[in-house]
Design a protein around this motif. Sequence first.
Motif, PDB file in Angstrom:
ATOM      1  N   ASN A   1      38.009  54.770   5.306  1.00  0.00           N
ATOM      2  CA  ASN A   1      39.105  55.074   4.401  1.00  0.00           C
ATOM      3  C   ASN A   1      38.573  55.809   3.163  1.00  0.00           C
ATOM      4  O   ASN A   1      37.928  55.219   2.305  1.00  0.00           O
ATOM      5  CB  ASN A   1      39.784  53.756   4.004  1.00  0.00           C
ATOM      6  N   PHE A   2      38.830  57.108   3.113  1.00  0.00           N
ATOM      7  CA  PHE A   2      38.317  57.933   2.019  1.00  0.00           C
ATOM      8  C   PHE A   2      38.715  57.404   0.641  1.00  0.00           C
ATOM      9  O   PHE A   2      37.914  57.384  -0.278  1.00  0.00           O
ATOM     10  CB  PHE A   2      38.829  59.367   2.146  1.00  0.00           C
ATOM     11  N   GLU A   3      39.998  56.987   0.520  1.00  0.00           N
ATOM     12  CA  GLU A   3      40.461  56.560  -0.802  1.00  0.00           C
ATOM     13  C   GLU A   3      39.666  55.353  -1.312  1.00  0.00           C
ATOM     14  O   GLU A   3      39.217  55.334  -2.445  1.00  0.00           O
ATOM     15  CB  GLU A   3      41.940  56.190  -0.770  1.00  0.00           C
ATOM     16  N   LEU A   4      39.501  54.377  -0.426  1.00  0.00           N
ATOM     17  CA  LEU A   4      38.780  53.167  -0.844  1.00  0.00           C
ATOM     18  C   LEU A   4      37.332  53.479  -1.168  1.00  0.00           C
ATOM     19  O   LEU A   4      36.785  53.005  -2.160  1.00  0.00           O
ATOM     20  CB  LEU A   4      38.835  52.106   0.254  1.00  0.00           C
ATOM     21  N   MET A   5      36.691  54.277  -0.320  1.00  0.00           N
ATOM     22  CA  MET A   5      35.246  54.484  -0.521  1.00  0.00           C
ATOM     23  C   MET A   5      34.964  55.325  -1.762  1.00  0.00           C
ATOM     24  O   MET A   5      33.885  55.281  -2.318  1.00  0.00           O
ATOM     25  CB  MET A   5      34.599  55.071   0.726  1.00  0.00           C
ATOM     26  N   LEU A   6      35.970  56.119  -2.196  1.00  0.00           N
ATOM     27  CA  LEU A   6      35.762  56.956  -3.380  1.00  0.00           C
ATOM     28  C   LEU A   6      36.306  56.306  -4.650  1.00  0.00           C
ATOM     29  O   LEU A   6      36.301  56.915  -5.716  1.00  0.00           O
ATOM     30  CB  LEU A   6      36.402  58.329  -3.170  1.00  0.00           C
TER      31      LEU A   6
END
Length: 579
Positions: free
Chosen positions: A448-453
Motif C-alpha cells: 500500500n503506497f499511501e501507508l508506506m509513504l
Amino acid sequence: MKDTIRQLIQQALANLTTAGVLPEGLSPAIQVENTKDKTHGDFASNIAMMLAKPAGMKPRDLAEQLIAALPADAAISKVEIAGPGFLNFYQDNQALAQRLEVALADAALNVRKVGPTQRVVVDLSAPNLAKEMHVGHLRSTIIGDGVARVLEFLGDEVIRQNHVGDWGTQFGMLLAYMQENPAAADSELSDLENFYRAAKKRFDESPEFAERARELVVQLQAGDAECLRLWTRFNDISLSHCQALYDRLGVKLSMADVKGESAYNDDLANVVADLKAKGLLSESDGAQCVFMDEFKNAEGNPLPLIVQKAGGGYLYATTDLAATRYRANVLKADRALYFVDQRQALHFQMVFSAARLAGFVPASMQLEHMGFGTMNGADGRPFKTRDGGTVKLVDLINEAEERAYSLVKSKNPELDEAELRQIANAVGVSAVKYADLSKHRASDYSFNFELMLSFEGNTAPYLLYAYTRVASVFRKLGKDFSEVDGQIRLEAPQEIDLATKLAQFGEVLNNVADKGTPHILCAYLYDLAGLFSSFYEHCPILSADDQATQQSRLRLAALSGRTLKQGLELLGLHTLERM
Ligand code: ARG
C-alpha cells in the motif's frame, strides 16, 4: 544484560545444588525477558516457577532462596520477588550508562555475535532470467540482503548466492525466437517481458517453432557452440536488467554472486549416481525418486522427491541437491539460509532431508529455509496490474519515486530540483523496502503506497525523518557525533528509557541473525525513534541547565543517531541528513 542475568541465575542454581537445596542434575533453559512495566524492574525470570516442582518447593520460597544465592553484580541494583514467584531484576543506571560509554567508543557500537562466528551462504533473489524481475522477487532480494548485512556486521563471513533460473525448456523457446529474428533480438531484448511474450506466442501458434525450440534445448544441453553463444547473450542482457534494479534498490549483489542453476549441470548425473549408490533411489513410473519416511501426502502415501524424469531430464530438486553439496564442500559453509517463497517449503524440507541422508552435507551444517509470504494488493489478493498482469519491479520502483517526489515537494517547496530528486528517490525506494522488511516475513502482506509513504507509524519516512532530527541537533552545534566530551548520566525517566533501549541493540541484531527476521530490527528502530522523541521533548539539549547535563544528553543523542543510522543501514536504507 539478559546473558549476564542468565549467568547469575546459573551460578545461584549451582550454589543451591551444592548446598543441597536443589537436587542434582537440573539443567533448565533459563528464560529472562524484558519487563513491559518498569515498576516491576527491567528484566524478569520465571525460573523459580519452572523449578518449584522438581525441587519440591513453593515457587516463592525457591525464589527467596535463589535471591539469597545470587552473586552480587554491579549491573544489577536490586532483585525482588513478584506475583507467584517471578524474579524481577532492576538494572543499575550507572552501570547502564557505562555500557553506553563503551558503545560510543566502539565503531561497532559494542555489538558482538553471541556464539562463534560462522561462514554463511545466503541464497537470495534468484529470479528466472527468461523474464523480467517482477514484484515476487522483491521479498527474497530485500529480506535476504538485510539479513546478510546483519550477519556480516556480527562478524560472520557471508557468501551471497544468486541461484538464478538460467536453464530449462523456456530457453529453447527464447533461443528459437532469437535465431528467427536476429535483428529484432537486439532491440526487443531491452524489454524482456515483450520478448518473452512474443516468443511464447510463436511457440503456442507454430508447431514447427515449438519443435525447433525443443531441439535447441537438447543442443544447448549437449554444449552446441552456437546455442551457447545465444544463451549467454540472452543471460547477459537479462542479468544486466537485474543488476540495474539491485543498484537502484541499494541491494548488495553483484554479478560475482550469480551462481545459477546452469552452474550445476555437470554435477547432476553424479548426484543421481551417488543417490543410487547409497541405495536411496526407487523407480516410479520410470522416474528416479527418493522416498523418505517423514514425507507422506494427505492419504498417508509416500511422497517422492523426483530427481530424474522418465525421459532422463533433471529437475529443480536435482539442482538444489547439487547446490547443497557445493555449498558444503566447496564453499565450506557452516550454515545456509534460503530466502525463498513459503510455497516452496516442502521442496526445501525434502531436499534438505535427502541431502543429509545422502551425506552431501555434514551433520553440523545448518540448512534453513527462510520462507516468506505473498505480497498482496490493497484488496488482499496477489498484487497485480489493473489488467491482471504481474507488476514489473522497475514499474513499482518508478511509481514509488514519483509519489515520494510529490510528497517531498509539497513538504519542502523551497528545495532545488536536484536535491528534491535525490531525497525523493531515497524516500521512495526506502519506503518500498521498509514496508516489506517491517512485516514478519512468514506472513502475507498488503502492498500500500499511501501507508508506506506516511510520515506517521512504523514507516521509512518516519524513521528517516527521526534520524534527521538527531542530525540537526549536531548540525546546529557544528559538531559531529564523535565530538562530544563529558559523560552520560541517567536521571530523567526519558533518559533511562532511551538508554535501556540503546543497550538492547546487540541483542536485537543477534535475534535477527538467528531467525532471519529483519522485522525485529524494524520494530526496535521504531521504538528507539519514539523514545528519542520523548527524550528530546522532555530533556532540553541545547538549552540544558549546565554543561555536564548538556554533554550527557548530547552523548545520548549521538548514540541514538549512530544506532539509528547503523540499524537503517543494516536494513539497506540510506539515511538523509535532511529531508
Ligand atoms: N528461481 C526460483 C524461483 O523463482 C528460486 C530459486 C531459489 N533458490 C534455490 N536454491 N532454489 O522460484
